[in-house]
Write a protein that holds these residues in place. Structure first.
Motif, PDB file in Angstrom:
ATOM      1  N   LYS A 326     -10.735 -17.876   9.384  1.00 42.05           N
ATOM      2  CA  LYS A 326     -10.117 -17.687  10.694  1.00 42.05           C
ATOM      3  C   LYS A 326      -8.679 -18.188  10.722  1.00 42.05           C
ATOM      4  O   LYS A 326      -7.931 -17.863  11.654  1.00 42.05           O
ATOM      5  N   THR A 327      -8.295 -19.006   9.747  1.00 40.97           N
ATOM      6  CA  THR A 327      -6.955 -19.570   9.723  1.00 40.97           C
ATOM      7  C   THR A 327      -6.250 -19.190   8.421  1.00 40.97           C
ATOM      8  O   THR A 327      -6.887 -18.766   7.448  1.00 40.97           O
ATOM      9  N   THR A 351       4.049 -14.792   4.218  1.00 39.22           N
ATOM     10  CA  THR A 351       3.747 -14.350   5.577  1.00 39.22           C
ATOM     11  C   THR A 351       2.353 -13.749   5.705  1.00 39.22           C
ATOM     12  O   THR A 351       1.898 -13.490   6.822  1.00 39.22           O
ATOM     13  N   THR A 354      -0.406 -16.538   7.665  1.00 40.74           N
ATOM     14  CA  THR A 354      -0.365 -17.142   8.990  1.00 40.74           C
ATOM     15  C   THR A 354      -1.738 -16.954   9.641  1.00 40.74           C
ATOM     16  O   THR A 354      -2.523 -16.082   9.236  1.00 40.74           O
ATOM     17  N   ASP A 355      -2.020 -17.749  10.655  1.00 39.94           N
ATOM     18  CA  ASP A 355      -3.291 -17.590  11.373  1.00 39.94           C
ATOM     19  C   ASP A 355      -3.397 -16.183  11.963  1.00 39.94           C
ATOM     20  O   ASP A 355      -4.471 -15.560  11.937  1.00 39.94           O
ATOM     21  N   GLU A 356      -2.268 -15.680  12.468  1.00 39.95           N
ATOM     22  CA  GLU A 356      -2.275 -14.371  13.109  1.00 39.95           C
ATOM     23  C   GLU A 356      -2.626 -13.269  12.110  1.00 39.95           C
ATOM     24  O   GLU A 356      -3.376 -12.335  12.442  1.00 39.95           O
ATOM     25  N   GLN A 357      -2.095 -13.369  10.903  1.00 43.71           N
ATOM     26  CA  GLN A 357      -2.381 -12.349   9.901  1.00 43.71           C
ATOM     27  C   GLN A 357      -3.852 -12.375   9.486  1.00 43.71           C
ATOM     28  O   GLN A 357      -4.484 -11.334   9.325  1.00 43.71           O
ATOM     29  N   GLN A 359      -6.286 -13.346  11.257  1.00 36.49           N
ATOM     30  CA  GLN A 359      -7.120 -12.972  12.401  1.00 36.49           C
ATOM     31  C   GLN A 359      -6.957 -11.510  12.821  1.00 36.49           C
ATOM     32  O   GLN A 359      -7.533 -11.091  13.831  1.00 36.49           O
ATOM     33  N   ARG A 360      -6.221 -10.718  12.037  1.00 31.43           N
ATOM     34  CA  ARG A 360      -6.083  -9.303  12.386  1.00 31.43           C
ATOM     35  C   ARG A 360      -7.467  -8.662  12.550  1.00 31.43           C
ATOM     36  O   ARG A 360      -8.303  -8.739  11.633  1.00 31.43           O
ATOM     37  N   GLN A 364     -10.798  -8.741  10.029  1.00 30.06           N
ATOM     38  CA  GLN A 364     -11.989  -9.516  10.380  1.00 30.06           C
ATOM     39  C   GLN A 364     -13.228  -8.624  10.397  1.00 30.06           C
ATOM     40  O   GLN A 364     -14.304  -9.018   9.939  1.00 30.06           O
TER      41      GLN A 364
END
Length: 473
Positions: A326-327, A351, A354-357, A359-360, A364
């Motif tokens: 998740k992170t 890049t 990142t957490d955002e990447q 969590q795409r 997931q």
């Protein structure tokens, strides 16, 4: 210290040889190849530490440990603290992105704890580039050779070998810089052995990079204590000592394994060091490389994928503990995420984690398509790692690939241009507004490190280039 041949104490021979290696190695005795490799590795490690400087884990370390008064510099900040705390913070930064080099044979990251330990000591002593290169060669060689005696069982038990072995290696490197005598060296190693630690259970958390900082800091502490006359049990490698505690080895095991133990003849790094192409656990790199090749060969997209089946031997999968990360930190230790990122992203870069990447949503949702299986070990043990295999089920077809070697390995090394590009990209990640030419010049200066009278002068130049007045007094 008595010689093993006089005492008949076979286990203590490990200590005798280790101490002799520290006290007799000179820059002039180093092979040209290890000098070049040491410079490349230290440049690479400093670069990844600067890239990771703004990570939350590093900033929290600075908040807790950066205020103590001292004369030791941090890698990417105009702040000084104690040598031990500088090593703790700098060491954490070297490993926080998991982009630092690796030695797959004993499953360690050799350069990170050694560079973090020797930098503040070299700064205080005004050590030359040649001294630092020699200390690096000693520290990494000790880490690996002691690890070879312990074997993979040490790692299977759950220890983070970069910390356990790195503490001993850092102490060895610093003992060389401090010119400890034989007795002091032996006590420093014994003290460091009791400071070793680090559990794999913390992989994917801030504590994993902390292990590197602890190894570096403890190595400095052990040498300072020994220099002051503090003692340890110099039979620390004897039965019921280091090898039993960390590897479950008996005295007979050690006798069998250490019979051919040699430090620096040749240097193990020449045949084992892997400089990472991707900023994540090295155990994922062959999967990434394989997926990139298959994607290019067959023009694959995520929408095409029905299933991805990965095979590797168990030792190659030990660090990959996050199956549904998740992170960003967890993603670095996930076969599932890294192979999907290799498929979806043009490149796997800083890049990508990142957490955002991580969590795409489309990634997931695709984790369930990826399965990881343990390869059956051959009845006859083989040297080195077995190839990993990828089986990609897509468009009603199965695309297969066996990947024996990861990019950056000795057998598939990064080119000189790739080394430079990684350095520039790391510094640019930290200081995006600085012209790349400044970073490239500092790389060239580092590759001439043996000509520099004070190692700290090169560090000053690096941080001038990123507009960080690190070592200014």
């Amino acid at each position: 210290m008595k010689n093993v041949n006089q005492t008949g104490n076979v286990n203590n021979d490990v200590m005798d040889r280790l101490v002799a290696f520290i006290t007799t190695t000179t820059y002039a005795s180093l092979p040209a190849e290890i000098i070049t490799l040491a410079k490349q590795a230290m440049i690479d490690t400093l670069g990844v530490s600067i890239a990771g400087w703004r990570e939350d884990a590093v900033q929290k370390m600075i908040a807790v440990y950066g205020e103590q008064a001292g004369n030791a510099s941090l890698f990417a900040q105009a702040k000084k603290t104690s040598e031990e705390n500088a090593a703790l913070i700098n060491g954490t930064a070297t490993h926080v992105l998991d982009y630092d080099d690796a030695s797959a044979g004993v499953i360690i990251h050799p350069s990170a704890p050694i560079l973090a330990a020797i930098t503040p000591v070299a700064e205080r002593l005004q050590s030359s580039g040649q001294d630092v290169i020699t200390a690096y060669a000693i520290g990494t060689e000790v880490m690996i050779r002691i690890g070879e005696i312990m074997g993979v069982q040490h790692y299977r038990l759950g220890w983070h070998a970069t910390d356990t072995l790195g503490t001993v290696g850092a102490a060895s490197a610093c003992a060389y810089l401090e010119h400890l005598n034989d007795e002091q060296c032996a006590h420093a190693i014994a003290i460091a052995a009791s400071m070793s630690g680090g559990l794999q259970k913390n992989f994917g958390s801030m504590t994993k990079p902390l292990h590197v900082g602890l190894a570096a800091s403890h190595g400095i502490q052990a040498v300072k204590l020994a220099h002051a006359g503090f003692t340890g049990n110099t039979n620390i490698f004897k039965d019921r000592g280091f090898f039993l505690a960390y590897g479950g080895m008996t005295e007979q095991d050690v006798i069998a394994k250490q019979a051919t133990l040699q430090f620096g003849s040749p240097y193990d790094l020449l045949t084992s060091l892997a400089v990472k192409k991707f900023p994540c656990c090295f155990a994922t790199h062959r999967f990434i490389h394989g997926m990139q090749l298959l994607k290019t060969q067959h023009n694959l997209t995520l929408d095409d994928i029905e299933a991805i089946v990965l095979h590797a031997q168990s030792r190659s999968l030990l660090p990959l503990v996050h199956h549904r990360p998740k992170t960003g930190l967890q993603g670095k230790f996930s076969a599932q995420y890294t192979v999907l990122a290799a498929l979806v992203d043009e490149q796997v870069t800083l890049t990508s984690f990142t957490d955002e990447q991580v969590q795409r949503p489309h990634l997931q949702q695709s984790f369930e398509k990826v399965s990881v299986h343990v390869l059956e070990e051959p009845e006859t043990p083989v040297e080195g790692l077995l190839p990993v295999t990828l089986h990609i089920h897509a468009r009603g077809e199965v695309y297969e690939l066996s990947v024996p070697i990861a990019p950056g390995s000795v057998e598939l090394p990064l080119s000189a241009d790739e080394h430079r590009e990684k350095w520039v990209s790391c510094l640019h990640y930290y200081a995006p507004d600085v012209p790349a030419s400044q970073f490239s010049q500092r790389y060239d200066d580092g590759m001439a490190l043996e000509t520099i009278a004070r190692f700290s002068d090169w560090l000053q130049a690096v941080h001038d280039a990123v507009e960080t007045p690190l070592l200014k007094h």
